[in-house]
Design a protein around this motif. Structure first.
Motif, PDB file in Angstrom:
ATOM      1  N   ALA A   1       0.829  -1.202   0.000  1.00 29.56           N
ATOM      2  CA  ALA A   1       0.000   0.000   0.000  1.00 29.56           C
ATOM      3  C   ALA A   1       0.865   1.253   0.000  1.00 29.56           C
ATOM      4  O   ALA A   1       0.792   2.084   0.899  1.00 29.56           O
TER       5      ALA A   1
ATOM      6  N   ARG B   1       0.795   6.093  -1.833  1.00 29.40           N
ATOM      7  CA  ARG B   1       0.626   7.408  -1.204  1.00 29.40           C
ATOM      8  C   ARG B   1       0.912   7.272   0.297  1.00 29.40           C
ATOM      9  O   ARG B   1       1.242   6.189   0.772  1.00 29.40           O
TER      10      ARG B   1
ATOM     11  N   ILE C   1       2.203   7.171   4.090  1.00 22.29           N
ATOM     12  CA  ILE C   1       3.424   6.730   4.756  1.00 22.29           C
ATOM     13  C   ILE C   1       4.191   5.755   3.873  1.00 22.29           C
ATOM     14  O   ILE C   1       5.407   5.835   3.750  1.00 22.29           O
TER      15      ILE C   1
ATOM     16  N   ASP D   1      -5.166  -6.060  -4.649  1.00 25.13           N
ATOM     17  CA  ASP D   1      -5.935  -5.835  -3.431  1.00 25.13           C
ATOM     18  C   ASP D   1      -5.322  -6.733  -2.361  1.00 25.13           C
ATOM     19  O   ASP D   1      -5.534  -7.954  -2.372  1.00 25.13           O
ATOM     20  N   VAL D   2      -4.552  -6.145  -1.446  1.00 21.37           N
ATOM     21  CA  VAL D   2      -3.817  -6.969  -0.482  1.00 21.37           C
ATOM     22  C   VAL D   2      -4.670  -7.356   0.721  1.00 21.37           C
ATOM     23  O   VAL D   2      -4.171  -7.929   1.675  1.00 21.37           O
TER      24      VAL D   2
ATOM     25  N   ASN E   1       2.461  -2.141   5.487  1.00 12.29           N
ATOM     26  CA  ASN E   1       1.955  -0.779   5.693  1.00 12.29           C
ATOM     27  C   ASN E   1       0.466  -0.653   5.383  1.00 12.29           C
ATOM     28  O   ASN E   1      -0.180   0.305   5.818  1.00 12.29           O
TER      29      ASN E   1
ATOM     30  N   TYR F   1     -10.790  -1.040  13.942  1.00  7.13           N
ATOM     31  CA  TYR F   1      -9.432  -0.706  13.490  1.00  7.13           C
ATOM     32  C   TYR F   1      -8.427  -0.862  14.629  1.00  7.13           C
ATOM     33  O   TYR F   1      -7.370  -1.493  14.478  1.00  7.13           O
TER      34      TYR F   1
ATOM     35  N   LYS G   1      -5.375  -3.531  14.888  1.00  7.65           N
ATOM     36  CA  LYS G   1      -3.976  -3.094  15.001  1.00  7.65           C
ATOM     37  C   LYS G   1      -3.342  -3.584  16.304  1.00  7.65           C
ATOM     38  O   LYS G   1      -2.130  -3.777  16.379  1.00  7.65           O
TER      39      LYS G   1
ATOM     40  N   ILE H   1      -0.509  11.541  11.487  1.00  3.42           N
ATOM     41  CA  ILE H   1       0.368  11.823  10.352  1.00  3.42           C
ATOM     42  C   ILE H   1      -0.538  12.343   9.237  1.00  3.42           C
ATOM     43  O   ILE H   1      -1.566  11.706   8.926  1.00  3.42           O
TER      44      ILE H   1
ATOM     45  N   THR I   1      -1.861  12.377   6.068  1.00  5.05           N
ATOM     46  CA  THR I   1      -1.925  11.567   4.843  1.00  5.05           C
ATOM     47  C   THR I   1      -3.385  11.571   4.380  1.00  5.05           C
ATOM     48  O   THR I   1      -4.267  12.049   5.111  1.00  5.05           O
TER      49      THR I   1
ATOM     50  N   TRP J   1      -5.993  10.640   6.960  1.00  7.65           N
ATOM     51  CA  TRP J   1      -6.485  11.654   7.888  1.00  7.65           C
ATOM     52  C   TRP J   1      -7.361  12.689   7.189  1.00  7.65           C
ATOM     53  O   TRP J   1      -8.253  13.275   7.805  1.00  7.65           O
TER      54      TRP J   1
HETATM   55  N1  LIG Z   1      -1.874   8.635   9.073  1.00  9.81           N
HETATM   56  C1  LIG Z   1      -1.874   8.381  10.376  1.00  9.81           C
HETATM   57  O1  LIG Z   1      -2.002   9.267  11.225  1.00  9.81           O
HETATM   58  C2  LIG Z   1      -1.728   6.959  10.842  1.00  9.81           C
HETATM   59  C3  LIG Z   1      -1.780   6.735  12.227  1.00  9.81           C
HETATM   60  C4  LIG Z   1      -1.639   5.449  12.694  1.00  9.81           C
HETATM   61  C5  LIG Z   1      -1.426   4.394  11.817  1.00  9.81           C
HETATM   62  N2  LIG Z   1      -1.386   4.621  10.479  1.00  9.81           N
HETATM   63  C6  LIG Z   1      -1.190   3.466   9.605  1.00  9.81           C
HETATM   64  O2  LIG Z   1      -0.200   3.750   8.656  1.00  9.81           O
HETATM   65  C7  LIG Z   1      -0.423   2.970   7.475  1.00  9.81           C
HETATM   66  C8  LIG Z   1      -0.406   3.863   6.271  1.00  9.81           C
HETATM   67  O3  LIG Z   1      -1.481   4.788   6.412  1.00  9.81           O
HETATM   68  P1  LIG Z   1      -1.535   6.194   5.678  1.00  9.81           P
HETATM   69  O4  LIG Z   1      -1.867   7.210   6.696  1.00  9.81           O
HETATM   70  O5  LIG Z   1      -0.370   6.371   4.778  1.00  9.81           O
HETATM   71  O6  LIG Z   1      -2.901   5.927   4.900  1.00  9.81           O
HETATM   72  P2  LIG Z   1      -3.383   6.267   3.428  1.00  9.81           P
HETATM   73  O7  LIG Z   1      -4.861   6.034   3.428  1.00  9.81           O
HETATM   74  O8  LIG Z   1      -2.879   7.560   3.000  1.00  9.81           O
HETATM   75  O9  LIG Z   1      -2.674   5.104   2.645  1.00  9.81           O
HETATM   76  C9  LIG Z   1      -3.083   3.768   2.862  1.00  9.81           C
HETATM   77  C10 LIG Z   1      -2.693   2.978   1.679  1.00  9.81           C
HETATM   78  O10 LIG Z   1      -3.280   1.681   1.812  1.00  9.81           O
HETATM   79  C11 LIG Z   1      -3.791   1.314   0.547  1.00  9.81           C
HETATM   80  N3  LIG Z   1      -4.753   0.267   0.715  1.00  9.81           N
HETATM   81  C12 LIG Z   1      -5.837   0.260   1.521  1.00  9.81           C
HETATM   82  N4  LIG Z   1      -6.501  -0.874   1.341  1.00  9.81           N
HETATM   83  C13 LIG Z   1      -5.799  -1.582   0.408  1.00  9.81           C
HETATM   84  C14 LIG Z   1      -5.984  -2.843  -0.212  1.00  9.81           C
HETATM   85  N5  LIG Z   1      -7.047  -3.605   0.084  1.00  9.81           N
HETATM   86  N6  LIG Z   1      -5.085  -3.273  -1.124  1.00  9.81           N
HETATM   87  C15 LIG Z   1      -4.021  -2.492  -1.451  1.00  9.81           C
HETATM   88  N7  LIG Z   1      -3.790  -1.304  -0.890  1.00  9.81           N
HETATM   89  C16 LIG Z   1      -4.684  -0.846   0.021  1.00  9.81           C
HETATM   90  C17 LIG Z   1      -4.352   2.590  -0.014  1.00  9.81           C
HETATM   91  O11 LIG Z   1      -4.536   2.485  -1.412  1.00  9.81           O
HETATM   92  C18 LIG Z   1      -3.238   3.563   0.367  1.00  9.81           C
HETATM   93  O12 LIG Z   1      -2.191   3.531  -0.606  1.00  9.81           O
HETATM   94  C19 LIG Z   1      -1.763   2.262   7.685  1.00  9.81           C
HETATM   95  O13 LIG Z   1      -1.533   0.939   8.110  1.00  9.81           O
HETATM   96  C20 LIG Z   1      -2.409   3.076   8.796  1.00  9.81           C
HETATM   97  O14 LIG Z   1      -3.319   2.316   9.539  1.00  9.81           O
HETATM   98  C21 LIG Z   1      -1.539   5.884   9.961  1.00  9.81           C
END
Ligand SMILES: NC(=O)c1ccc[n+]([C@@H]2O[C@H](COP(=O)([O-])OP(=O)(O)OC[C@H]3O[C@@H](n4cnc5c(N)ncnc54)[C@H](O)[C@@H]3O)[C@@H](O)[C@H]2O)c1
Length: 257
Positions: free
Chosen positions: A14, A17, A19, A58-59, A85, A150, A154, A183, A185, A188
């Protein structure tokens, strides 16, 4: 600076985009569902001199995981680093969640990491070792509420990481977790948009209020502020760390929870 990733192959799930996209440095295979965003991320990585391949999948499904691992091994012949991720959060208060929502949430936030680990470990064993970094959340140990499925998924991922660290350390496969919070992204952006009606605020105001209320540092982080730690844990500089979960949260869990 030498990131300690030279010559290694990393598989980041994933990563079109957010993280995931910020985690680069080795030759890298990234996957996501959307082809266009994936192509754009691959072009950006190549622009930084990284050998990159994008695999649409689709993971959250077993077939998607198999496709990604097979395509990565076919392209690079090895996998040294796995960054689990992929993750997705929907707002969820317990009585409003359905079995279907729980199943989808567990598929993407927990089973995806389980399936990738099962598929990648035989390659790492054959190569003499590897690194796995699982992206959890501070909500796994300090739930904020309203994200029940969620945060439970996690939390299970954190325990899975610790168990895997014990099971795989003898194979020189080191497993650790990173727990981000707040973060900035697209994840959020979506959550903030959901808060606009209740807060009677614009998206920018929602971000500002959350940052000043919950974050001692007074701002959301950028994805790059998480990826540095992920890259370190994945690198040959981190040789004696296993089974640890690191918070990257601007101090928020220390100050309010
Ligand atoms: N942004 C934050 O504040 C935050 C906080 C805690 C944890 N996280 C975790 O960090 C990780 C990255 O999150 P992010 O903020 O970059 O989110 P994001 O929504 O910007 O990116 C998530 C990515 O996951 C992909 N994805 C979702 N479902 C998918 C699927 N079935 N198959 C393939 N790809 C899939 C999306 O296409 C996207 O590229 C996640 O595991 C999220 O739970 C983020």
């Amino acid at each position: 600076m030498d990131l300690g990733l030279g010559g290694k192959v990393a598989l980041v799930t994933a990563a079109s985009r957010g993280i995931g996209r910020a985690v680069a440095g080795a030759d890298v295979a990234i996957c996501a569902r959307g082809r266009d965003a994936l192509d754009e991320a691959v072009a950006a990585l190549r622009g930084h001199g990284v050998e990159a391949v994008g695999i649409p999948a689709d993971v959250a499904t077993a077939e998607g995981v198999t496709d990604v691992v097979d395509a990565t091994v076919e392209r690079f012949r090895r996998i040294d680093v796995l960054v689990n991720n992929a993750g997705e959060a929907w707002s969820g208060r317990m009585l409003e969640t359905s079995d279907e929502q729980w199943a989808s949430c567990l598929d993407i936030n927990l089973y995806s990491a389980v399936r990738f680990t099962r598929a990648v470990v035989p390659h790492m064993r054959r190569q003499g070792g590897g690194r796995i970094v699982n992206i959890s959340t501070v909500g796994a140990h300090s739930p904020i509420g309203g994200l029940v499925d969620y945060e439970a998924a996690k939390a299970a991922l954190l325990t899975f990481s610790k168990t895997m660290a014990g099971e795989l350390a003898a194979d020189n496969i080191l497993v650790n977790s990173v727990c981000p919070a707040l973060i900035h992204t697209p994840l959020w952006d979506r959550l903030a948009d959901g808060m606009i009606p209740a807060m009677g605020a614009t998206r920018e105001e929602v971000f500002h209020r959350l940052a000043t209320q919950f974050l001692p540092v007074g701002r959301f982080a950028t994805p790059d502020e998480v990826s540095g730690l992920v890259v370190f844990l994945a690198s040959s500089r981190a040789t004696f760390i296993a089974g640890v979960a690191y918070d990257v949260d601007g101090g928020c869990t220390r100050s309010i929870l």
